[in-house]
Design a protein around this motif. Structure first.
Motif: not given
Length: 868
Positions: A700-718
Motif C-alpha cells: 500500500l502506498l499512501t500520499f497526502n499533500y496540502a498547499y496552503t497559501d495563507a496571508e493577512y490581507g489587512e492587519f494594521e495593528q499587528g
C-alpha cells in the motif's frame, strides 16, 4: 482562485485518468479492494467517498497500527491540519487550512470545532489526551456553519469512541514500553447486564514517560514529560428495536512538566555594539545565560519547572428514536467541567525575575435536538442547539526577588543609581525627614487578570440533499445563531506591603539619548529629582521652608515602591477594569452541487460560510489596544473530486479551495504579553490531495499533500519585529511611525503569514504485508513527513524563520491470529531531526529569541491482546 492551483488540480486529475486508461488495457490486472470508510460528516452514516466534503477519517485500527497516540501525531496523516504547543501542553493551537486559535487566551473560542461523541468541547485542551478505544477520528476541512453544534469558521474534528454492544465481550488490553521511560497501559471491556437490552463498556488508560529535556537545576529528563490517565464508562440501553440510549461518563487528567524552551538568538550586544541583557546578567546577577549554539543539547536553565495540569470530566446522553423507517429523532445532552492550571518561568533564566501562571475553570451545558428524514431521493437533517458556559480565568504575573536588581542595573544600566543614592544620602542627613529611595520593583509583587465570561448560544439549523437526477445532487443548509456574552475583567495588583499600585510614569525613553527625556517618563522624573537633590545639598533650599516642602514632592515617585512597573511592561502596568455585554446573531450556511456519474466517482463544488463570536481579551495588554474584539467570519469556495479505481486499487481525493476570513482573531505574543486583535482580512487558497494506492495485494502506498497559501490581507495593528531591529538595525517595514524616538507599539502586518503555518506539507507512506506462518502475518511501514519553511514567531521576524523539516517514522507489526495478539515495534522521528518549534521574543530581554523544543527520536514496543 489562483490559476496555479486550478492547473495543478486539473493536471493531477488528467494524469490519474491517463494512467487508468492505459491500465484498463491490461485485462489481466487483479481487482484489489479499497477500504470502505464510514463517516458522519453530515450527521448520518455515509461512505466517505459519497460525501461532498473535504474530510479525512482515521479509524481506530489505523491509530493503533501507526502508533498515533494523540492529535499531535495525527496531523501528519491529515492534509491541512496543524497542531502545536506553545507555553504548555494544555494550551495547544489547532488549525485547519491555516486558520486556528491560540488557546493561551481564554477570551477566544476555537476556529476549529472540536467534538467527541457528538458533544462540543469548547476548550481545545479537552482534545489533547490519548486516543484510546477510539472508533474513528474525522477531520472536516472548511467552514462548518450548518450542522455541527457550534458554528465554526474553518473546520471540525469529530472523535467517535467505541460504543457498547450487546454481542460479546469485545475488549482489549494494551501495554507499551519505550525510551525515556515510557510506560503505558490501556484496556476496555464490554459487559452485558441484560441480554440485548443493557450493556456497559469500561475504558481506562494511563501513560507515564520521563521528560526529553534536561534542566541545569532540576536534573536529567525532567521537562516535557508525560503523565496522563483517564476513565470512560458507557451504558447502552435499547428497550426496543426503535429506541436506544447511550450514556457516557468520562474523567481525564494531565499532570505534566511542560513545555521546554531555550534561546535560539542571544542578545549579548546590538548591531551598534551596545551590550544587551545577556552580557549584563552574568555580571550583575551572577547567573549564567543559555547559549543559542547549545540549543540542540536540550538543556534548559530555569528558576522553576513549567507546570501543565488539566482535569476534564463530563457526562452525556444520546437518545435515538426511529419513529418510522424514514424519520429518526436524536437528542444529545451533555455537561462538562474542565479545570486547568499552567505555570511557566517567563524569563527562561536561572535568575528569579518574573513568572506567569494561568488557571481556567469552565463549566458548560449543551443540548441538541435533531430530526433526520431519509428517502431514496431526499435527505433532511434539522433541529435546534443550545450551548451555555461559565468560564473563569485567573492570570498571575509573580515578580521574583531579583527583579529589582535586574530592572535597575540590567534594563536601565544603573543610570538612576546616582539619583537613588542621592535620595538615600538626604534621608540619612535629615535623620529620616526625607524618606529613602524605594525598591523599583519589589519582589513578591503579583499582578492579576481575573476574567469571567457567561455565554448563552442558541441555534436553529437545517440541511437537505435532493437528487435532481440519478447523477446530480443539490445540498443546501442554513443555520441561525443568536449569542450573548457577559464579560468582566478585573485587574489587581498585590504588594507584600499592602500599598497601592503607583501610577507615576508612562514612558521609559532611551537612557542614552537626552532627547527622549519627556514629561511623564522616568528619565524626566530623574532629571527633576537630581536637580532637587543638588539644590538641597547646596543649601539653596532649606528644610522647614515652603520651598523645601514643595521640592521634596519631586522625590516622591522614587520613594514609592513599584515605581518602575508601569513603564516596564503592559503585564505589570496599571489598567482599568472592564465590563462588556456582547449580543451577536448570524445566519450561515452552505450550498453544494455534486455529480456522481458512477459509484466510483464524485465531483462536487461548494460554497460555505462560518462564524464565531467576539469577546474581550482576558490578559493584561497595552492600553493602546482595544480589549474588545469583534466576531470572526469566513466564506469558502471549494471544488473537489473523489475517485476510486477499484480494478487497480487506487483512490484519489482532491480538493481546491479559497477562503476569505473577515476580522480574523489574531493572538500575538510581543515579548511582554499577548495582544489579541482583529486582523481585518485573512486570505487562504490551497490544494489538497489524498492518494491511497494498493500497488499489489500486499503493498500500500499512501500520499497526502496540502498547499496552503495563507496571508493577512489587512492587519494594521499587528505585532512588531523585536529581535531583528536589535540584531541588525533593520527596521520593521510595518512600522508606521516616522518618529524613531516614539515608535508605535503595533505594526502593519499586511501580507504576513500566520504563526507556524508552512505553505506545503506532505506525507508519503509505504506499507507491506507479509506472511510469517499460517497463523502469523506482519505489516511493515515507513513514512516521511515534510513540513515547509515557516515563521516560528507571530510577528514574522526574519530571525524566527524555520527551515523546512522532514520526519521519518517506521513500524513493524506482528499479528498472532490464534491468540488475538499483536506486537508493534515503532519509532517516531527515527532520524532525530533537529529543528525548532514555535518561538517568541524573550520577556523583558530585547533582541533575544526563545523557541520551544520538538519531540526527539522515540521508540517503543506495544502489545495488544483482544478479547471477543
Amino acid at each position: 482562485m489562483n490559476k496555479t492551483l486550478f492547473s495543478s488540480a486539473i493536471s493531477l486529475v488528467l494524469a490519474g485518468y491517463s494512467d487508468v486508461s492505459l491500465a484498463q488495457e491490461q485485462t489481466n490486472k487483479e481487482n484489489r479492494a479499497l477500504e470502505v470508510i464510514e463517516v458522519k460528516a453530515q450527521k448520518r452514516t455515509q461512505n466517505l467517498q459519497d460525501v461532498p466534503v473535504a474530510v479525512s477519517a482515521v479509524n481506530g485500527e489505523t491509530l493503533v497500527e501507526e502508533a498515533i497516540s494523540d492529535i499531535h501525531d495525527l496531523k501528519a496523516s491529515v492534509p491541512g491540519l496543524n497542531v502545536y504547543n506553545t507555553l504548555a501542553s494544555t494550551q495547544p493551537s489547532i488549525s485547519i487550512r491555516g486558520v486556528g486559535t491560540a488557546s493561551t487566551n481564554f477570551g477566544l473560542e476555537s476556529s476549529v470545532g472540536l467534538y467527541q461523541d457528538g458533544v462540543y468541547r469548547a476548550r481545545q485542551n479537552a482534545m489533547i489526551n490519548d486516543y484510546v478505544d477510539v472508533d474513528t477520528v474525522e477531520v472536516l476541512r472548511g467552514p462548518q456553519g450548518t450542522l455541527f453544534g457550534k458554528n465554526t469558521p474553518m473546520g471540525a474534528i469529530n472523535v467517535r469512541t467505541v460504543a457498547p454492544r450487546h454481542d460479546g465481550a469485545d475488549g482489549f488490553f494494551e501495554a507499551t514500553v519505550g525510551n525515556y521511560g515510557l510506560l503505558s497501559f490501556s484496556g476496555a471491556g464490554n459487559f452485558n447486564a441484560i441480554e440485548d437490552v443493557l450493556s456497559f463498556r469500561l475504558t481506562h488508560f494511563m501513560t507515564d514517560r520521563d521528560g526529553t529535556i534536561d534542566d541545569v537545576n532540576f536534573g536529567e529528563d525532567v521537562v516535557n514529560d508525560r503523565n496522563r490517565y483517564g476513565t470512560r464508562l458507557q451504558a447502552l440501553y435499547t428497550p426496543s428495536d426503535d429506541v436506544s440510549l447511550r450514556v457516557i461518563a468520562d474523567y481525564n487528567k494531565i499532570e505534566e512538566i511542560c513545555c521546554g524552551g531555550n534561546v535560539i538568538v542571544n542578545n549579548f550586544q546590538n548591531f551598534a555594539g551596545r551590550p544587551g541583557t545577556d552580557a549584563a546578567i552574568p555580571v550583575i546577577l551572577g547567573s549564567p545565560v543559555s547559549l543559542a549554539e547549545n540549543y540542540q543539547d536540550r538543556v534548559t536553565n530555569t528558576t522553576f519547572l513549567p507546570v501543565s495540569n488539566l482535569e476534564d470530566k463530563g457526562i452525556s446522553a444520546e437518545l435515538n428514536w426511529e419513529i418510522n423507517p424514514d424519520l429518526t429523532f436524536t437528542s444529545i445532552t451533555s455537561y462538562r467541567d474542565s479545570l486547568s492550571f499552567d505555570k511557566i518561568d517567563g524569563d527562561y533564566l536561572q535568575a528569579d525575575i518574573i513568572g506567569s501562571s494561568k488557571t481556567g475553570d469552565q463549566k458548560a451545558f449543551t443540548q441538541e435536538l435533531r430530526f433526520t428524514y431519509t428517502t431514496d431521493d431526499f435527505n433532511f437533517v434539522g433541529g435546534a442547539y443550545y450551548f451555555t458556559q461559565e468560564l473563569v480565568s485567573v492570570g498571575e504575573i509573580p515578580v521574583g526577588e531579583e527583579f529589582n536588581n535586574y530592572a535597575l542595573n540590567v534594563l536601565l544600566g544603573g543610570s538612576l543609581n546616582q539619583v537613588l543614592g542621592g535620595i538615600n544620602g538626604l534621608s540619612q542627613a535629615t535623620g529620616g525627614l526625607i524618606a529613602p529611595a524605594a525598591q523599583a520593583g519589589p519582589g513578591g509583587t503579583r499582578f492579576f487578570a481575573n476574567a469571567t465570561q457567561d455565554q448563552d448560544s442558541i441555534a436553529l439549523f437545517g440541511q437537505f440533499d435532493y437528487k435532481l437526477s440519478d447523477t446530480v445532487t443539490l445540498t443546501a443548509g442554513l443555520r441561525y445563531t443568536d449569542e450573548s456574552k457577559d464579560l468582566v475583567n478585573v485587574f489587581t495588583e498585590e504588594y507584600a506591603s499592602g500599598i497601592d499600585h503607583p501610577t507615576f510614569f508612562t514612558s521609559i525613553g532611551d537612557p542614552t539619548n537626552p532627547q527622549t527625556i519627556v514629561p511623564g517618563s522616568i528619565l524626566f522624573g530623574a532629571a527633576v529629582a537630581g536637580q532637587t537633590i543638588q539644590q538641597i545639598q547646596s543649601g539653596m533650599i532649606q528644610p522647614g521652608t515652603p520651598q523645601f516642602a514643595q521640592a521634596v514632592q519631586n522625590l516622591v515617585p522614587f520613594q514609592t515602591p513599584g515605581w518602575i512597573f508601569n513603564v516596564m511592561s503592559a503585564q505589570t502596568a496599571d489598567r482599568p477594569d472592564e465590563m462588556a455585554t456582547l449580543e451577536d446573531s448570524n445566519v450561515s450556511g452552505t450550498v453544494k452541487l455534486s455529480y456522481q456519474p458512477d459509484s466510483d466517482t464524485l465531483w462536487y463544488a461548494s460554497y460555505s460560510t462560518g462564524h464565531k463570536s467576539g469577546g474581550t481579551n482576558a490578559d493584561r495588554i497595552a492600553v493602546t489596544f482595544d480589549t474588545v474584539f469583534d466576531a470572526e467570519s469566513s466564506k469558502a469556495y471549494e471544488v473537489g473530486l473523489k475517485k476510486d479505481f477499484p480494478d487497480y486499487g487506487l483512490r484519489l481525493n482532491l480538493a481546491a479551495h479559497k477562503t476569505e476570513v473577515e476580522d480574523f482573531q489574531a493572538n500575538s505574543y510581543v515579548g511582554e504579553g499577548f495582544n489579541l486583535q482583529n486582523a481585518g482580512t485573512y486570505d487562504i487558497e490551497g490544494l489538497e490531495a489524498e492518494v491511497r494506492w494498493m500497488l499489489t495485494d500486499t503493498t500500500l502506498l499512501t500520499f497526502n499533500y496540502a498547499y496552503t497559501d495563507a496571508e493577512y490581507g489587512e492587519f494594521e495593528q499587528g505585532p512588531c519585529w523585536i529581535v531583528t531591529p536589535f540584531q541588525t538595525g533593520q527596521p520593521d517595514p510595518g512600522q508606521q511611525s516616522t518618529d524613531p524616538l516614539n515608535p508605535n507599539s503595533f505594526c502593519d502586518r499586511q501580507g504576513g503569514k500566520p504563526l507556524a503555518q508552512p505553505d506545503s506539507t506532505a506525507m508519503l507512506q509505504l506499507s507491506e504485508e507479509f506472511t510469517v506462518s499460517d497463523d502469523i502475518y506482519a505489516t511493515a511501514s515507513i513514512d516521511y513527513s515534510y513540513i515547509g519553511e515557516h515563521f516560528g514567531a507571530s510577528d514574522n521576524d526574519p530571525l524566527s524563520l524555520v527551515d523546512s523539516q522532514g520526519f521519518v517514522n517506521a513500524r513493524v507489526r506482528f499479528n498472532f491470529e490464534d491468540y488475538d495478539l499483536s506486537v508493534l515495534l515503532w519509532g517516531r522521528n527515527i532520524t532525530n531531526e533537529e529543528s525548532v518549534g514555535v518561538s517568541a521574543p524573550a520577556s523583558l530581554q530585547a533582541g533575544k529569541l526563545v523557541a520551544y523544543y520538538i519531540e526527539p527520536a522515540t521508540f517503543g514496543l506495544t502489545v495488544v491482546k483482544k478479547f471477543d
